[in-house]
Design a protein around this motif. Structure first.
Motif, mmCIF file in Angstrom:
data_model
loop_
_atom_site.group_PDB
_atom_site.id
_atom_site.type_symbol
_atom_site.label_atom_id
_atom_site.label_comp_id
_atom_site.label_asym_id
_atom_site.label_seq_id
_atom_site.Cartn_x
_atom_site.Cartn_y
_atom_site.Cartn_z
ATOM 1 N N ALA A 1 93.463 -39.564 7.508
ATOM 2 C CA ALA A 1 94.157 -38.762 8.224
ATOM 3 C C ALA A 1 95.531 -38.532 7.420
ATOM 4 O O ALA A 1 95.973 -37.322 7.237
ATOM 5 N N GLU A 2 96.117 -39.670 6.682
ATOM 6 C CA GLU A 2 97.173 -39.513 5.545
ATOM 7 C C GLU A 2 96.990 -38.571 4.664
ATOM 8 O O GLU A 2 97.688 -37.706 4.361
ATOM 9 N N ASN A 3 95.559 -38.933 4.031
ATOM 10 C CA ASN A 3 95.378 -38.019 2.821
ATOM 11 C C ASN A 3 95.215 -36.668 3.093
ATOM 12 O O ASN A 3 95.781 -35.832 2.500
ATOM 13 N N ALA A 4 94.636 -36.328 4.650
ATOM 14 C CA ALA A 4 94.446 -34.905 4.785
ATOM 15 C C ALA A 4 96.142 -34.166 5.147
ATOM 16 O O ALA A 4 95.932 -33.044 4.687
ATOM 17 N N ALA A 5 96.595 -34.818 5.742
ATOM 18 C CA ALA A 5 97.767 -34.227 5.992
ATOM 19 C C ALA A 5 98.828 -33.852 4.992
ATOM 20 O O ALA A 5 99.326 -32.761 4.922
ATOM 21 N N TRP A 6 98.990 -34.588 4.149
ATOM 22 C CA TRP A 6 99.948 -34.235 3.230
ATOM 23 C C TRP A 6 99.312 -33.118 2.272
ATOM 24 O O TRP A 6 100.101 -32.191 1.940
ATOM 25 N N LYS A 7 98.012 -33.097 1.938
ATOM 26 C CA LYS A 7 97.390 -32.323 1.344
ATOM 27 C C LYS A 7 97.385 -30.707 1.958
ATOM 28 O O LYS A 7 97.497 -29.808 1.217
ATOM 29 N N ILE A 8 96.914 -30.894 2.986
ATOM 30 C CA ILE A 8 97.206 -29.479 3.996
ATOM 31 C C ILE A 8 98.568 -29.054 4.054
ATOM 32 O O ILE A 8 98.762 -27.778 3.725
ATOM 33 N N ALA A 9 99.486 -29.646 4.060
ATOM 34 C CA ALA A 9 101.038 -29.335 4.014
ATOM 35 C C ALA A 9 101.327 -28.822 2.565
ATOM 36 O O ALA A 9 101.896 -27.633 2.494
ATOM 37 N N TRP A 10 100.723 -29.397 1.512
ATOM 38 C CA TRP A 10 101.201 -29.014 0.158
ATOM 39 C C TRP A 10 100.593 -27.629 -0.302
ATOM 40 O O TRP A 10 101.194 -26.521 -0.604
ATOM 41 N N VAL A 11 99.099 -27.550 0.192
ATOM 42 C CA VAL A 11 98.492 -26.157 0.103
ATOM 43 C C VAL A 11 99.140 -25.000 0.936
ATOM 44 O O VAL A 11 99.421 -23.903 0.413
#
Length: 527
Positions: free
Chosen positions: A297-307
Motif C-alpha cells: 500500500a505504501e509503495n503504491a500510494a506515493w507512486k500513484i501520487a507522483w505520477v
C-alpha cells in the motif's frame, strides 16, 4: 478507486489522502464483519506506516507486545529467543492485536478524512481501462484515474478480468484457529510453538497472546478435520484444556483454514495495481501476509501520487511491480521453507526435521535449523531500478534471523528520534515520509544540494546532519562528504560522495523512474 476495505485497502486510501489524492473504497460486503482475530501480528515498521495516518500509536498501545519466543519439541523446551530492540524506534518490535480491532481504528481515521468515501455492498463485476483512467462496474459505473485491487484472496474474477495468473500451490493439512479468553499468568509476553506435542501428535501447535486476556491458538490438523463435529462431541474442549489446563475459558472465535502459497504474475496492469492477498498468499508463520500488504500500500500510494501529479513518468508505476513482486517472491521462498519444515513433503525432509529437532535439545548449532517461521522483515530494494548502487555499501543479502542490514541504498532507514535546530522533536522516518529527503554530512557542495532540491518536480527537504540532527550520522553510519537520498517511503535511494548537482539530479531522477527526459502530464483526479 480502491477495491477492498480490509487493512490493505484502508491503508492505501489513507496514504493516498495523505498525498492529497481522493479515493472511493469499494467493498462487496454489506458492512464491516468485526469478528475473529485473523491477522494479529503487526510489525514495528507497519505500525510506523500507520502512525503517518494517525493510527500507529493507538494500535501499538492497545496491542500486546510479546518479547520471548519459546520453542518446544514433545513437551520439552528446546530454546527461547528474545527479540532484540535497539531502543531507538517509537514502537515495539511487534504487537499482537486482532485484525478486526485494527480495522476499527483505521475506520476512525478514514471517517475523519474528507478525501475518502467508502461504499459497502459494491461488488466490482467489471473493470476496464484506457489512457485516461479506469472504469469499474459495481452496480453503477464508476471511473477513476487509477485503481488498486485489495480485495483479498478471493479476487479470482478480478485477476481473471485483468489477465493475471495466480500460480502456486495449496497445502493439504488444515489449521484450526481458536481465540480463547482465559487468565493464564505469565503467558502474556510469550509466543509458544510446540512441535509434535503429545496432545497433537505428529503436528504443531502455536500459541499467541492477544489483548484482553485472549490467546490465539493454532493447531495443525488433518485435511478431513471437522470443527462442528469436534465441538459437538466435546473433543474441542479436551483439545483446549490440554493446553490451558483446568481453568475457566471462553471460545471467542474459531475457524479452520487451508494455507496457500501463490503470487500473481503481474502486480501492475496499466493503471491497475494489485496489493495484499489479491497479489500474494503465504502461510501465516512469520506474519508476512498483512505486514507485506501494508508495504504494498505504501509503495503504491506515493507512486500513484507522483505520477498523477506529473512529478514522474508512468514508468514509476512499473517499478511498483518490480519492487513488490520481488518482495512477494521472497516471502513465498521464506514461508515455503517454513512449511516444508512444519509439514515435510517427502521422507527425506521428514528425516531431516526429526534429526534437527532431536539434536536441538543439546546442540546450539541445530537450533538455528529449527524453522517455526522467520518473522516478517522489510524487503530491501537493493536491486530496484530506482536504487543507485553504492560500491562502498554493497548489499550482503538476507541477514541472519532477527537482524537488519546496515543502512545503504535500497534499505529502509532505521528510525530514531531527531530534534531539529528550531527545537521541533520528530523522527527520521516521519521526516522521510513527507517527500524526498536529502541528508547531508559535512563536505558536500551545499549550493549543488540546494539547486538539485529546488529543481526536483516534487517535495524535497534538505537536512544537514549537524547540531541536534548529528545523531543521524551514527544511526546511518554516514561518512564525511556524503549526501543520502531517501524516498517518500523511507527507503534509501542513493548515497553519494561529494556529488555535483548533476549527480544529485540523476539520483533523484532514477528514484522516480525519470532517468531520461520524459514528458509527463498531470492527472485531474476523478472519483
Amino acid at each position: 478507486m480502491v477495491i477492498g476495505a480490509g487493512p490493505v485497502g484502508q491503508t492505501t486510501a489513507l496514504l493516498l489522502a495523505r498525498w492529497g489524492v481522493p479515493s472511493v473504497v469499494l467493498d462487496r460486503r454489506p458492512e464491516r464483519d468485526a469478528v475473529g482475530s485473523k491477522a494479529i501480528c503487526q510489525h514495528r515498521d507497519v505500525l510506523d506506516v500507520w502512525e503517518t495516518v494517525g493510527a500507529g500509536r493507538r494500535i501499538a498501545d492497545e496491542g500486546v507486545t510479546w518479547t520471548t519466543a519459546r520453542t518446544y519439541h514433545r513437551g520439552v523446551e528446546l530454546f527461547a529467543h528474545t527479540i532484540a530492540d535497539p531502543g531507538r524506534s517509537a514502537f515495539p518490535p511487534f504487537v499482537n492485536i486482532s485484525q478486526c480491532r485494527t480495522e476499527q481504528l483505521l475506520d476512525e481515521c478514514i471517517a475523519a478524512q474528507p478525501l475518502i468515501e467508502v461504499r459497502w455492498g459494491c461488488e466490482v463485476t467489471a473493470i476496464s481501462q484506457d489512457d485516461g483512467g479506469v472504469t469499474v462496474r459495481a452496480g453503477d459505473e464508476l471511473r477513476g484515474s487509477y485503481a488498486v485491487v485489495c480485495a483479498g484472496a478471493r479476487s479470482d474474477e478480478l485477476r481473471g478480468r485483468l489477465g493475471v495468473s495466480f500460480d502456486g500451490h495449496s497445502f493439504d493439512d488444515r489449521f484450526l484457529i481458536c481465540d480463547i479468553r482465559a487468565e493464564l499468568p505469565g503467558w502474556a509476553t510469550e509466543r509458544r510453538f510446540h512441535f509434535d506435542p503429545e496432545w497433537n501428535p505428529g503436528r504443531q501447535v502455536l500459541v499467541h497472546p492477544c489483548p484482553d486476556s485472549t490467546f490465539r491458538i493454532d493447531w495443525q490438523v488433518p485435511a478431513d478435520y471437522d470443527l462442528d463435529a469436534e465441538t459437538a462431541s466435546g473433543a474441542l474442549d479436551d483439545r483446549i484444556r490440554r493446553i490451558v489446563g483446568d481453568v475457566g475459558y471462553e471460545v471467542v472465535w474459531s475457524s479452520v483454514y487451508r494455507f496457500h502459497s501463490r503470487v500473481a504474475d503481474r502486480m501492475r496492469c496499466g493503471r491497475v495495481l494489485l496489493a495484499g492477498d489479491a497479489a500474494h498468499l503465504v502461510s501465516p508463520f512469520g506474519a508476512r501476509g498483512l505486514n507485506s500488504g501494508v508495504a504494498d500500500a505504501e509503495n503504491a500510494a506515493w507512486k500513484i501520487a507522483w505520477v498523477g501529479y506529473g512529478r514522474a513518468p508512468e514508468a514509476l508505476l512499473e517499478s511498483y511491480h518490480d519492487e513488490r513482486h520481488a518482495a512477494a517472491r521472497e516471502n513465498v521462498e521464506v514461508t515455503t521453507a517454513t512449511m516444508n519444515f512444519l509439514v515435510p513433503p517427502d521422507a527425506e525432509r521428514a528425516r531431516h526435521r526429526a534429526d534437527v529437532l532431536e539434536r536441538a535439545a543439546t546442540d546450539p548449532g541445530a537450533r538455528a535449523l529449527v524453522d517455526s517461521g522467520r518473522l516478517t522483515e522489510p524487503f530491501w530494494y537493493a536491486d530496484s531500478p530506482l536504487t543507485t548502487p553504492d560500491p562502498a555499501r554493497p548489499f550482503g543479502g538476507r541477514p541472519s534471523r532477527g537482524q537488519v542490514p546496515p543502512a545503504a541504498p535500497g534499505i529502509l532507514v532505521p528510525d530514531t528520534p531527531v530534534r531539529l535546530d528550531d527545537g521541533t522533536a520528530t523522527r527520521l522516518r516521519a521526516l522521510a515520509r513527507d517527500g524526498f529527503l536529502l541528508l547531508t554530512t559535512s563536505g558536500p557542495d551545499t549550493g549543488a544540494v540546494a539547486a538539485a532540491a529546488s529543481a526536483a518536480p516534487g517535495p524535497v527537504r534538505v537536512l544537514p546532519m549537524t547540531g541536534h540532527a548529528s545523531v543521524l550520522v551514527e544511526v546511518l553510519g554516514a561518512r564525511p562528504g556524503e549526501v543520502w537520498v531517501v524516498r517518500p517511503d523511507a527507503h534509501v535511494a542513493a548515497v553519494l560522495h561529494r556529488p555535483s548537482r548533476a549527480d544529485l539530479a540523476a539520483a533523484l531522477a532514477r528514484a522516480t523512474a525519470a532517468m531520461l527526459p520524459v514528458e509527463v502530464t498531470q492527472t485531474s483526479w476523478t472519483t
